[in-house]
Design a protein around this motif. Structure first.
Motif, PDB file in Angstrom:
ATOM      1  N   THR A  35       0.728  -1.291  -0.726  1.00  0.00           N
ATOM      2  CA  THR A  35      -0.190   0.070   0.148  1.00  0.00           C
ATOM      3  C   THR A  35       0.961   1.392  -0.097  1.00  0.00           C
ATOM      4  N   ASN A  36       1.906   1.224   0.357  1.00  0.00           N
ATOM      5  CA  ASN A  36       2.749   2.596   0.842  1.00  0.00           C
ATOM      6  C   ASN A  36       4.151   2.118  -0.151  1.00  0.00           C
ATOM      7  N   SER A  37       4.190   1.180  -1.269  1.00  0.00           N
ATOM      8  CA  SER A  37       5.360   0.883  -2.336  1.00  0.00           C
ATOM      9  C   SER A  37       4.752  -0.228  -2.799  1.00  0.00           C
ATOM     10  N   GLU A  38       4.921   0.354  -4.878  1.00  0.00           N
ATOM     11  CA  GLU A  38       4.870  -0.528  -5.629  1.00  0.00           C
ATOM     12  C   GLU A  38       5.682  -1.418  -5.646  1.00  0.00           C
ATOM     13  N   PRO A  39       5.370  -3.356  -6.033  1.00  0.00           N
ATOM     14  CA  PRO A  39       5.608  -3.700  -6.196  1.00  0.00           C
ATOM     15  C   PRO A  39       6.737  -3.564  -7.610  1.00  0.00           C
ATOM     16  N   GLU A  40       7.670  -4.229  -7.908  1.00  0.00           N
ATOM     17  CA  GLU A  40       8.866  -4.477  -9.533  1.00  0.00           C
ATOM     18  C   GLU A  40       7.774  -4.803 -10.254  1.00  0.00           C
ATOM     19  N   ASP A  41       8.171  -4.951 -11.043  1.00  0.00           N
ATOM     20  CA  ASP A  41       7.464  -5.920 -12.418  1.00  0.00           C
ATOM     21  C   ASP A  41       7.844  -6.874 -12.518  1.00  0.00           C
ATOM     22  N   GLU A  42       6.993  -7.651 -12.844  1.00  0.00           N
ATOM     23  CA  GLU A  42       7.093  -9.045 -11.906  1.00  0.00           C
ATOM     24  C   GLU A  42       6.206 -10.355 -13.242  1.00  0.00           C
ATOM     25  N   ASP A  43       6.450 -11.273 -14.004  1.00  0.00           N
ATOM     26  CA  ASP A  43       6.093 -11.758 -15.533  1.00  0.00           C
ATOM     27  C   ASP A  43       5.261 -11.827 -16.811  1.00  0.00           C
ATOM     28  N   GLY A  44       5.919 -10.544 -16.378  1.00  0.00           N
ATOM     29  CA  GLY A  44       5.686  -9.441 -17.944  1.00  0.00           C
ATOM     30  C   GLY A  44       4.164  -8.782 -17.185  1.00  0.00           C
ATOM     31  N   ASN A  45       4.286  -8.640 -15.778  1.00  0.00           N
ATOM     32  CA  ASN A  45       3.630  -7.136 -15.529  1.00  0.00           C
ATOM     33  C   ASN A  45       3.936  -6.206 -14.913  1.00  0.00           C
ATOM     34  N   LYS A  46       2.752  -5.205 -15.117  1.00  0.00           N
ATOM     35  CA  LYS A  46       3.198  -3.926 -13.969  1.00  0.00           C
ATOM     36  C   LYS A  46       2.314  -3.885 -13.535  1.00  0.00           C
ATOM     37  N   PHE A  47       2.292  -2.953 -11.835  1.00  0.00           N
ATOM     38  CA  PHE A  47       1.686  -3.142 -10.448  1.00  0.00           C
ATOM     39  C   PHE A  47       1.206  -1.391 -10.202  1.00  0.00           C
ATOM     40  N   PHE A  48       0.253  -1.255 -10.387  1.00  0.00           N
ATOM     41  CA  PHE A  48       0.124  -0.043  -9.312  1.00  0.00           C
ATOM     42  C   PHE A  48      -1.309  -0.058  -8.590  1.00  0.00           C
ATOM     43  N   VAL A  49      -0.968   0.449  -7.585  1.00  0.00           N
ATOM     44  CA  VAL A  49      -1.903   0.871  -6.502  1.00  0.00           C
ATOM     45  C   VAL A  49      -2.869   1.792  -6.496  1.00  0.00           C
ATOM     46  N   GLY A  50      -4.459   1.479  -6.027  1.00  0.00           N
ATOM     47  CA  GLY A  50      -5.216   2.242  -6.274  1.00  0.00           C
ATOM     48  C   GLY A  50      -6.129   2.703  -4.908  1.00  0.00           C
ATOM     49  N   LEU A  51      -6.093   4.103  -4.912  1.00  0.00           N
ATOM     50  CA  LEU A  51      -6.907   3.864  -3.360  1.00  0.00           C
ATOM     51  C   LEU A  51      -8.034   5.085  -3.717  1.00  0.00           C
ATOM     52  N   SER A  52      -9.787   4.312  -3.104  1.00  0.00           N
ATOM     53  CA  SER A  52     -10.559   5.296  -3.172  1.00  0.00           C
ATOM     54  C   SER A  52     -10.698   6.258  -1.619  1.00  0.00           C
ATOM     55  N   ALA A  53     -11.963   6.435  -1.975  1.00  0.00           N
ATOM     56  CA  ALA A  53     -12.464   7.805  -1.087  1.00  0.00           C
ATOM     57  C   ALA A  53     -13.027   6.999   0.279  1.00  0.00           C
ATOM     58  N   VAL A  54     -13.447   7.495   0.937  1.00  0.00           N
ATOM     59  CA  VAL A  54     -14.214   6.615   2.171  1.00  0.00           C
ATOM     60  C   VAL A  54     -16.019   6.165   1.575  1.00  0.00           C
ATOM     61  N   PHE A  55     -16.609   5.659   1.221  1.00  0.00           N
ATOM     62  CA  PHE A  55     -18.039   4.841   0.695  1.00  0.00           C
ATOM     63  C   PHE A  55     -18.098   4.593   2.432  1.00  0.00           C
ATOM     64  N   SER A  56     -19.499   3.849   1.535  1.00  0.00           N
ATOM     65  CA  SER A  56     -20.347   3.600   2.816  1.00  0.00           C
ATOM     66  C   SER A  56     -20.533   2.562   2.459  1.00  0.00           C
ATOM     67  N   THR A  57     -20.071   1.667   1.971  1.00  0.00           N
ATOM     68  CA  THR A  57     -20.216   0.305   1.695  1.00  0.00           C
ATOM     69  C   THR A  57     -18.868  -0.311   1.574  1.00  0.00           C
ATOM     70  N   GLU A  58     -18.186  -1.243   1.495  1.00  0.00           N
ATOM     71  CA  GLU A  58     -16.998  -2.326   0.927  1.00  0.00           C
ATOM     72  C   GLU A  58     -17.088  -2.068  -0.605  1.00  0.00           C
ATOM     73  N   GLN A  59     -18.017  -2.446  -0.879  1.00  0.00           N
ATOM     74  CA  GLN A  59     -17.664  -2.815  -2.471  1.00  0.00           C
ATOM     75  C   GLN A  59     -18.014  -1.798  -3.100  1.00  0.00           C
ATOM     76  N   SER A  60     -18.444  -0.607  -2.923  1.00  0.00           N
ATOM     77  CA  SER A  60     -17.855   1.062  -3.508  1.00  0.00           C
ATOM     78  C   SER A  60     -16.871   1.128  -3.409  1.00  0.00           C
ATOM     79  N   ALA A  61     -16.363   1.184  -2.588  1.00  0.00           N
ATOM     80  CA  ALA A  61     -14.977   1.719  -1.995  1.00  0.00           C
ATOM     81  C   ALA A  61     -13.707   0.603  -2.968  1.00  0.00           C
ATOM     82  N   ARG A  62     -14.159  -0.326  -2.666  1.00  0.00           N
ATOM     83  CA  ARG A  62     -13.069  -1.735  -4.140  1.00  0.00           C
ATOM     84  C   ARG A  62     -13.473  -1.270  -5.217  1.00  0.00           C
ATOM     85  N   ASP A  63     -15.005  -0.693  -5.740  1.00  0.00           N
ATOM     86  CA  ASP A  63     -14.871  -0.358  -7.543  1.00  0.00           C
ATOM     87  C   ASP A  63     -13.968   1.001  -7.242  1.00  0.00           C
ATOM     88  N   ASN A  64     -13.554   2.107  -6.294  1.00  0.00           N
ATOM     89  CA  ASN A  64     -13.206   3.144  -6.156  1.00  0.00           C
ATOM     90  C   ASN A  64     -12.265   3.185  -6.311  1.00  0.00           C
TER      91      ASN A  64
END
Length: 218
Positions: free
Chosen positions: A60-89
């Protein structure tokens, strides 16, 4: 009359005789303040734990290095009233980060190549930062960004998502965007009213054709 009440009245009479009204008021205010402090202290304190950075996964603080032909990105949601909405965001935020990353990559590489085609950096900035180019990238990657891991803070629906996207998807997205820009430039060359404008458009088309060939992986 109650004995305690008689004693209280006599006590007040003594205070009135020996102190001014002002001092009496000060004493009463002090008593009320003391009761307020005691009352607040008696209230049960919240035991709800708060989420600290130390409680979150390292990714959550540091994006992992590339691995097996993939790049990684960390997304952060705003505060929502439901877990699913936060996950989607959070996943939407990660997708936006992918688009921004790819746009920055394209701009850096293109600006280095622009001089070889006699193009000004301002014109390249205008094209790569334009809505059409950005939408082309977004359309190519939006459905390819996959949530690998998710972490939500306790007691509030605020989530982090670790998303991965294959570098081949980034390559295709960049090629598609440059292909769209190339087609637009060739169209403008046909509609140009002057030879200078026609040459400018054709130079841009050749430039984007080369960028399309190079893509992300070259």
């Amino acid at each position: 009359m109650n004995t305690s009440l008689i004693k209280l009245i006599r006590t007040i009479e003594v205070i009135m005789k020996n102190q001014s009204i002002k001092n009496l008021i000060i004493q009463l205010v002090s008593v009320f303040a003391l009761f307020s402090i005691i009352g607040c202290a008696a209230q049960p304190q919240s035991t709800t734990p708060t989420q600290s950075r130390a409680d979150r996964p390292e990714w959550t603080n540091s994006e992992p290095e590339d691995e097996d032909g993939n790049k990684f990105f960390v997304g952060l949601s705003a505060v929502f009233s439901t877990e699913q909405s936060a996950r989607d965001n959070a996943l939407e935020n990660a997708t936006d980060r992918v688009v921004k990353y790819l746009g920055t990559f394209a701009k850096g590489k293109s600006l280095r190549m622009a001089k070889n085609f006699g193009l000004k950096s301002e014109k390249i900035d205008e094209t790569l930062g334009g809505r059409a180019f950005q939408e082309q990238i977004y359309g190519s990657v939006a459905r390819q960004v996959e949530a690998k891991k998710t972490h939500c803070d306790e007691n509030v629906w605020k989530c982090f998502v670790l998303a991965r996207v294959p570098t081949t998807v980034l390559d295709d997205a960049l090629k598609n965007a440059h292909e769209g820009a190339e087609k637009d430039a060739r169209k403008r060359s046909k509609e140009a009213n002057t030879s200078a404008a026609k040459k400018q458009a054709l130079d841009e088309a050749d430039f984007h054709a080369q960028m399309k060939k190079d893509g992300f992986l070259d």
